[in-house]
Design a protein around this motif. Structure first.
Motif, PDB file in Angstrom:
ATOM      1  N   GLN A  66       0.840  -1.327   0.008  1.00  0.00           N
ATOM      2  CA  GLN A  66      -0.022   0.000   0.119  1.00  0.00           C
ATOM      3  C   GLN A  66       0.775   1.204   0.038  1.00  0.00           C
ATOM      4  O   GLN A  66       0.516   2.214  -0.634  1.00  0.00           O
ATOM      5  N   GLN A  67       2.005   1.233   0.858  1.00  0.00           N
ATOM      6  CA  GLN A  67       2.796   2.294   0.752  1.00  0.00           C
ATOM      7  C   GLN A  67       3.589   2.663  -0.797  1.00  0.00           C
ATOM      8  O   GLN A  67       3.719   3.657  -1.282  1.00  0.00           O
ATOM      9  N   ARG A  68       3.910   1.519  -1.275  1.00  0.00           N
ATOM     10  CA  ARG A  68       4.499   1.484  -2.715  1.00  0.00           C
ATOM     11  C   ARG A  68       3.674   2.116  -3.611  1.00  0.00           C
ATOM     12  O   ARG A  68       3.726   2.469  -4.444  1.00  0.00           O
ATOM     13  N   VAL A  69       2.361   1.470  -3.588  1.00  0.00           N
ATOM     14  CA  VAL A  69       1.302   1.988  -4.696  1.00  0.00           C
ATOM     15  C   VAL A  69       1.108   3.450  -4.681  1.00  0.00           C
ATOM     16  O   VAL A  69       0.999   4.136  -5.902  1.00  0.00           O
ATOM     17  N   LYS A  70       1.273   4.303  -3.938  1.00  0.00           N
ATOM     18  CA  LYS A  70       1.387   5.495  -3.809  1.00  0.00           C
ATOM     19  C   LYS A  70       2.321   6.205  -4.752  1.00  0.00           C
ATOM     20  O   LYS A  70       2.320   7.100  -5.480  1.00  0.00           O
ATOM     21  N   SER A  71       3.435   5.628  -4.564  1.00  0.00           N
ATOM     22  CA  SER A  71       4.713   6.022  -5.406  1.00  0.00           C
ATOM     23  C   SER A  71       4.525   5.598  -6.879  1.00  0.00           C
ATOM     24  O   SER A  71       4.848   6.534  -7.774  1.00  0.00           O
ATOM     25  N   TYR A  72       3.956   4.405  -7.224  1.00  0.00           N
ATOM     26  CA  TYR A  72       3.819   3.839  -8.358  1.00  0.00           C
ATOM     27  C   TYR A  72       2.932   4.714  -9.295  1.00  0.00           C
ATOM     28  O   TYR A  72       3.002   4.888 -10.426  1.00  0.00           O
ATOM     29  N   ALA A  73       1.739   5.476  -8.670  1.00  0.00           N
ATOM     30  CA  ALA A  73       0.707   6.072  -9.429  1.00  0.00           C
ATOM     31  C   ALA A  73       1.424   7.430 -10.068  1.00  0.00           C
ATOM     32  O   ALA A  73       1.244   7.792 -11.058  1.00  0.00           O
ATOM     33  N   ASP A  74       2.520   7.934  -9.417  1.00  0.00           N
ATOM     34  CA  ASP A  74       3.370   8.961 -10.137  1.00  0.00           C
ATOM     35  C   ASP A  74       4.517   8.575 -10.902  1.00  0.00           C
ATOM     36  O   ASP A  74       5.041   9.242 -11.809  1.00  0.00           O
ATOM     37  N   LEU A  75       4.745   7.323 -10.812  1.00  0.00           N
ATOM     38  CA  LEU A  75       6.107   6.677 -11.713  1.00  0.00           C
ATOM     39  C   LEU A  75       5.457   6.500 -13.236  1.00  0.00           C
ATOM     40  O   LEU A  75       6.171   6.535 -14.049  1.00  0.00           O
ATOM     41  N   ILE A  76       3.963   6.534 -13.353  1.00  0.00           N
ATOM     42  CA  ILE A  76       3.499   6.209 -14.382  1.00  0.00           C
ATOM     43  C   ILE A  76       3.878   7.051 -15.550  1.00  0.00           C
ATOM     44  O   ILE A  76       4.115   6.789 -16.581  1.00  0.00           O
ATOM     45  N   ASN A  77       3.890   8.410 -15.147  1.00  0.00           N
ATOM     46  CA  ASN A  77       3.940   9.645 -16.123  1.00  0.00           C
ATOM     47  C   ASN A  77       5.464   9.838 -16.316  1.00  0.00           C
ATOM     48  O   ASN A  77       5.770  10.883 -17.046  1.00  0.00           O
ATOM     49  N   THR A  78       6.389   9.133 -15.786  1.00  0.00           N
ATOM     50  CA  THR A  78       8.005   9.432 -16.029  1.00  0.00           C
ATOM     51  C   THR A  78       8.411   8.831 -17.310  1.00  0.00           C
ATOM     52  O   THR A  78       7.866   7.883 -17.851  1.00  0.00           O
ATOM     53  N   PRO A  79       9.379   9.424 -17.818  1.00  0.00           N
ATOM     54  CA  PRO A  79      10.192   9.098 -19.019  1.00  0.00           C
ATOM     55  C   PRO A  79      10.322   7.516 -19.186  1.00  0.00           C
ATOM     56  O   PRO A  79      10.533   6.942 -20.136  1.00  0.00           O
ATOM     57  N   THR A  80      10.942   7.143 -17.924  1.00  0.00           N
ATOM     58  CA  THR A  80      11.228   5.662 -17.827  1.00  0.00           C
ATOM     59  C   THR A  80      10.505   4.817 -18.333  1.00  0.00           C
ATOM     60  O   THR A  80      10.321   3.729 -18.842  1.00  0.00           O
ATOM     61  N   VAL A  81       9.059   5.081 -18.114  1.00  0.00           N
ATOM     62  CA  VAL A  81       7.867   4.163 -18.498  1.00  0.00           C
ATOM     63  C   VAL A  81       7.520   4.663 -19.934  1.00  0.00           C
ATOM     64  O   VAL A  81       7.265   4.049 -20.751  1.00  0.00           O
ATOM     65  N   LEU A  82       7.504   6.016 -20.038  1.00  0.00           N
ATOM     66  CA  LEU A  82       6.750   6.464 -21.266  1.00  0.00           C
ATOM     67  C   LEU A  82       7.586   6.108 -22.637  1.00  0.00           C
ATOM     68  O   LEU A  82       7.177   6.333 -23.676  1.00  0.00           O
ATOM     69  N   ASN A  83       8.916   6.257 -22.463  1.00  0.00           N
ATOM     70  CA  ASN A  83       9.706   6.317 -23.589  1.00  0.00           C
ATOM     71  C   ASN A  83       9.916   5.110 -24.214  1.00  0.00           C
ATOM     72  O   ASN A  83       9.579   4.990 -25.744  1.00  0.00           O
ATOM     73  N   PRO A  84       9.694   3.925 -23.580  1.00  0.00           N
ATOM     74  CA  PRO A  84       9.423   2.611 -24.200  1.00  0.00           C
ATOM     75  C   PRO A  84       8.275   2.591 -24.836  1.00  0.00           C
ATOM     76  O   PRO A  84       7.905   1.685 -26.123  1.00  0.00           O
ATOM     77  N   VAL A  85       6.931   3.158 -24.290  1.00  0.00           N
ATOM     78  CA  VAL A  85       5.908   3.227 -24.809  1.00  0.00           C
ATOM     79  C   VAL A  85       5.898   3.742 -26.404  1.00  0.00           C
ATOM     80  O   VAL A  85       5.135   3.400 -27.424  1.00  0.00           O
TER      81      VAL A  85
END
Length: 470
Positions: A66-85
């Motif tokens: 549950q603590q990690r999930v809060k950070s994951y929601a912000d991680l989705i919009n980072t270049p680390t996720v979006l550049n491969p997409v």
């Protein structure tokens, strides 16, 4: 303003409110038609951790997730996720631009992540959402792995694959039109209140009472036939307007009882308010009640009284004032009504001086000895000073206020001008009162002796014509 005032404004200004509402609805419809359609695709992710051997480890893993999930929601919009997409789908946009299309949120007390992608192309929105979900699972696995040999303790699974949206989320015609209606009504009501605030014209007895503290002696309803049939007492003796003049006659009998005026000046603020017709009808009404009445055409600039009464006046008041004729020789009877009429005579170059002269005062004193009432039709106060001058040598002044003609400020100035020379203001007669609309004040002699609404008044008149009531 109370609730009744708002109701009156809405009734009177409903066209303004309707126009504003239609305008805002039209603008909302135009914006809806011109706005590009936007679609939204949704995918849902589930975050889990490696299982434990006992309940304590499971509880710790759940809190960790549950603590990690809060950070994951912000991680989705980072270049680390979006550049491969971007590379996978061949999109011609930067990570920041793509991130502007993606929103993510975590439902309270869950380990779920909702990913929403908006785009003008529904199929592209679904592809982006699907690619983001899969890439995010891979990215989290790589970020949470502490070494190449140890697996990631966190696993992200796609539990709701993205589907092609069936319809756009915007523009929303129902919502936009509804907002247009609400905003239109609010804007229309505001405009109506603003117009009513800046509209200072007299429209009813209520407005007269707002403009002055003087007594309202009576109210005369507006009639479209008033110009053709000015002597309503004779043409329609049983009508509501004739009854209004009788009511005015009665009220005048109780004005200043201790020092009852024998000579009364009838004037107005501006031309066209109906002072002459009011004077003539009141004189006939008084004579019908048995009073000895003399009415004087005191408007030596634009005399209309004899014209309305159908009489000739080649000689009259001016001839008496300059000594060319005797008073008894120029007074004329008006039919068999009992009213004696003194016409204006020839138009002089100096009306104010003649009306304010000692000779005029002597003529009035002589007429007061001969009659019970001497009624003078005088010019309006604001354009000329004739009525103000007459107020100093007569028993009192009645001001006629024409609805839709005079403004509140003008009525106040008129009364102030008369009082400024110590004139005795007996009261105000409200003329041309509307019989329809928000300012209608229709009075009928009938059941309850109460003011009737315009709709009820029409029904009563219809029943009278059919012989139901007498």
């Amino acid at each position: 303003m109370d609730l009744h005032d708002y109701y009156r404004v809405v009734r009177k200004r409903w066209r303004t409110i309707a126009a504003c509402t239609l305008l805002l609805v039209a603008l909302a419809a135009l914006m809806t038609l011109s706005s590009p359609k936007t679609y939204q695709a949704r995918t849902q992710l589930f975050v889990s951790t490696s299982g434990g051997s006992d309940s304590t480890q499971l509880l710790q893993g759940n809190v960790f997730t549950q603590q990690r999930v809060k950070s994951y929601a912000d991680l989705i919009n980072t270049p680390t996720v979006l550049n491969p997409v971007i590379k996978q789908l061949g999109l011609d946009m930067s990570p920041d631009a793509l991130g502007g299309k993606i929103t993510s949120n975590v439902p309270l007390d869950t380990v779920l992540i909702d990913v929403l992608v908006t785009d003008r192309d529904p199929e592209r929105a679904a592809r982006i959402a699907d690619a983001v979900g899969k890439q995010f699972s891979t990215t989290v696995g790589e970020l949470e792995r502490v070494s190449d040999s140890a697996p990631s303790p966190v696993k992200v699974s796609v539990v709701r694959p993205a589907a092609v949206p069936g319809g756009p989320i915007s523009p929303n015609p129902t919502r936009n039109i509804g907002l247009g209606v609400v905003l239109g009504l609010l804007v229309g009501l505001g405009a109506a209140l603003l117009r009513d605030t800046f509209d200072t014209s007299v429209k009813s007895e209520r407005d007269v009472k707002d403009a002055t503290d003087e007594t309202v002696l009576g109210g005369i309803a507006f009639s479209n036939d008033g110009a053709k049939q000015p002597l309503i007492i004779q043409s329609d003796p049983h009508g509501p307007r004739a009854e209004a003049f009788r009511s005015l006659r009665t009220n005048l009998q109780f004005v200043d009882v201790a020092n009852h005026p024998r000579s009364i000046v009838f004037t107005s603020s501006l031309p066209g308010e109906g002072k002459t017709t009011t004077t003539a009808n009141l004189a006939i009404s008084m004579a019908a009640a048995g009073a000895r009445v003399c009415v004087i055409e005191g408007d030596l600039r634009r005399p209309r009284l004899l014209q309305y009464m159908g009489m000739e006046g080649s000689v009259g008041l001016t001839n008496v004032l300059i000594g060319q004729a005797d008073l008894e020789d120029v007074i004329q009877p008006f039919g068999d009504t009992g009213v004696q009429v003194l016409g204006a005579g020839q138009i002089p170059p100096n009306p104010s001086e003649l009306l304010g002269s000692e000779t005029m005062a002597r003529v009035l004193r002589q007429l007061e000895q001969m009659f019970d009432y001497v009624i003078i039709d005088a010019p309006p106060v604001l354009p000329v000073t004739d009525a103000t001058v007459l107020s100093t040598i007569t028993g009192g002044v009645v001001v006629v206020a024409g609805c839709g003609v005079v403004a509140k400020e003008q009525l106040s100035r008129t009364i102030a001008s008369i009082k400024g020379v110590n004139g005795n203001v007996l009261g105000v007669v409200v003329n041309r009162i509307p019989t329809r609309g928000a300012n209608a004040e229709t009075y009928y002699y009938g059941e309850g002796y109460a003011p009737l609404s315009p709709d009820r008044s029409r029904r009563e008149r219809s029943r009278d014509r059919q012989g139901v009531r007498v």
